[in-house]
Enzyme design. Structure first.
Site, PDB file in Angstrom:
ATOM      1  N   ASN A  22      44.735  34.146  48.843  1.00  0.00           N
ATOM      2  CA  ASN A  22      44.569  33.976  50.297  1.00  0.00           C
ATOM      3  C   ASN A  22      43.080  34.058  50.617  1.00  0.00           C
ATOM      4  O   ASN A  22      42.518  35.143  50.710  1.00  0.00           O
ATOM      5  CB  ASN A  22      45.348  35.069  51.051  1.00  0.00           C
TER       6      ASN A  22
ATOM      7  N   GLY B 265      42.122  44.742  52.476  1.00  0.00           N
ATOM      8  CA  GLY B 265      40.660  44.638  52.532  1.00  0.00           C
ATOM      9  C   GLY B 265      39.936  45.970  52.537  1.00  0.00           C
ATOM     10  O   GLY B 265      38.733  46.024  52.822  1.00  0.00           O
TER      11      GLY B 265
ATOM     12  N   SER C 145      44.459  45.009  48.644  1.00  0.00           N
ATOM     13  CA  SER C 145      43.495  45.515  47.665  1.00  0.00           C
ATOM     14  C   SER C 145      43.972  45.393  46.214  1.00  0.00           C
ATOM     15  O   SER C 145      43.706  46.274  45.386  1.00  0.00           O
ATOM     16  CB  SER C 145      43.096  46.960  47.995  1.00  0.00           C
TER      17      SER C 145
ATOM     18  N   GLU D 167      52.685  44.066  52.789  1.00  0.00           N
ATOM     19  CA  GLU D 167      51.242  44.278  52.880  1.00  0.00           C
ATOM     20  C   GLU D 167      50.973  45.430  53.849  1.00  0.00           C
ATOM     21  O   GLU D 167      50.877  45.207  55.067  1.00  0.00           O
ATOM     22  CB  GLU D 167      50.556  43.018  53.407  1.00  0.00           C
TER      23      GLU D 167
ATOM     24  N   GLU E   7      46.727  39.981  60.037  1.00  0.00           N
ATOM     25  CA  GLU E   7      45.509  39.586  60.774  1.00  0.00           C
ATOM     26  C   GLU E   7      45.862  38.650  61.928  1.00  0.00           C
ATOM     27  O   GLU E   7      45.240  38.701  62.991  1.00  0.00           O
ATOM     28  CB  GLU E   7      44.493  38.952  59.808  1.00  0.00           C
TER      29      GLU E   7
ATOM     30  N   HIS F 217      51.105  37.045  58.914  1.00  0.00           N
ATOM     31  CA  HIS F 217      50.067  37.898  58.302  1.00  0.00           C
ATOM     32  C   HIS F 217      49.556  38.892  59.349  1.00  0.00           C
ATOM     33  O   HIS F 217      49.410  38.544  60.528  1.00  0.00           O
ATOM     34  CB  HIS F 217      48.912  37.036  57.770  1.00  0.00           C
TER      35      HIS F 217
ATOM     36  N   LYS G 252      41.638  33.363  53.295  1.00  0.00           N
ATOM     37  CA  LYS G 252      41.360  33.675  54.717  1.00  0.00           C
ATOM     38  C   LYS G 252      40.361  32.649  55.271  1.00  0.00           C
ATOM     39  O   LYS G 252      40.488  31.467  54.974  1.00  0.00           O
ATOM     40  CB  LYS G 252      40.868  35.107  54.864  1.00  0.00           C
TER      41      LYS G 252
HETATM   42  C1  PEP Z   1      45.570  39.820  52.410  1.00  0.00           C
HETATM   43  O1  PEP Z   1      44.886  39.685  53.427  1.00  0.00           O
HETATM   44  O2  PEP Z   1      46.639  39.196  52.320  1.00  0.00           O
HETATM   45  C2  PEP Z   1      45.108  40.729  51.380  1.00  0.00           C
HETATM   46  C3  PEP Z   1      45.970  41.195  50.560  1.00  0.00           C
HETATM   47  O3  PEP Z   1      43.772  41.033  51.363  1.00  0.00           O
HETATM   48  P1  PEP Z   1      42.993  41.969  50.267  1.00  0.00           P
HETATM   49  O4  PEP Z   1      43.474  41.566  48.911  1.00  0.00           O
HETATM   50  O5  PEP Z   1      41.559  41.671  50.489  1.00  0.00           O
HETATM   51  O6  PEP Z   1      43.357  43.377  50.602  1.00  0.00           O
END
Ligand code: PEP
Length: 250
Positions: free
Chosen positions: A6, A167, A207, A161, A93, A91, A8
């Site tokens: 992803n 992040g 992460s 998630e 975000e 998601h 983003k």
């Molecule tokens: C995400 O935004 O789907 C995600 C898992 O981000 P990160 O791996 O940076 O935590």
């Protein structure tokens, strides 16, 4: 098993996107028993569609209508036309910055299923909810509302998630992710039936990196990952691909 990069709202140029996509694509082993998908920003979907040979394409979002006066949106038909296979929906975000509601996410999941796009439906609790012991309550709510009036599926990924892990460099513990995965599947079994639950695969996101991926597969037993930050780093993402190839069960 499914591994999704992803990206983003990265990278900032088409050239960088194509370079990274080509490199990632070359690391995908044709014989491997798992799938890799790249979820680039919307504007890069068309050029990547011409470029990728082994990796699949995943959209970061879509609208639920097929066409019409919906400025700024992209439709399932347009994604299908670009050979997009997966679509991330709900998601955190988008829920946070674009104020996406569970109701809207539900319309999108239904539309994706109708158009044979595989939904990657994201759910996850905030830190405060987790600290108050409300993780399961939050996830039940998101599952109930996001999958409302959906009884038949051919394929569906649910990406767990935890919002506090996205992040931040602070991943969920392997045991906690395993508990949540089991909770999601038993919730779906109860609410939607055995057949529905059997067709659902649970991914973990938050992460993920080349060091923790192995234990998320072996201990948490997740069936893949949604990877944000680490998917923009070719070296790191290549190691995650190798880990999936080595440890994935399906
Ligand atoms: C995400 O935004 O789907 C995600 C898992 O981000 P990160 O791996 O940076 O935590």
């Amino acid at each position: 098993m499914l591994l999704i990069a992803n990206w983003k709202m990265n990278p900032s140029s088409l050239k960088s996107a194509l370079d990274l996509a080509r490199e990632i694509d070359s690391k995908v082993l044709s014989s491997s028993n798992f799938k890799v998908a790249i979820a680039p920003p919307l504007v890069y979907l068309a050029p990547l569609s011409q470029t990728l040979k082994k990796a699949s394409l995943c959209a970061q979002d879509m609208f639920y209508e097929e066409k019409g006066a919906f400025t700024g949106e992209v439709s399932p038909l347009q994604l299908k036309d670009l050979k997009v296979k997966y679509v991330i929906l709900g998601h955190s975000e988008r829920r946070k910055f674009l104020k996406e509601t569970d109701e809207l996410v539900n319309l999108k999941v239904k539309s994706a299923l109708k158009h044979n796009l595989v939904p990657v439906f994201c759910i996850g609790e905030e830190l405060e909810e987790r600290e108050k012991g409300k993780t399961e309550e939050k996830l039940s709510f998101q599952l109930k509302e996001g999958l409302k009036d959906i009884f038949e599926i051919s394929e569906l990924f649910i990406a767990y998630e935890p919002v506090w892990a996205i992040g931040t460099g602070r991943a969920c513990s392997f045991e906690e992710a395993k508990r949540v995965k089991d909770f999601i599947l038993s919730f779906l079994k109860r609410e939607k039936g055995d057949d529905f639950a059997r067709k659902v695969k649970v991914l973990y996101g938050g992460s993920v990196n080349s060091k923790n991926a192995k234990d998320f597969i072996n201990i948490s037993q997740v069936e893949g990952f949604l990877v944000g930050k680490a998917s923009l780093n070719l070296k790191e993402f290549s190691k995650i691909i190798l880990t999936c190839a080595k440890f994935s069960r399906s």
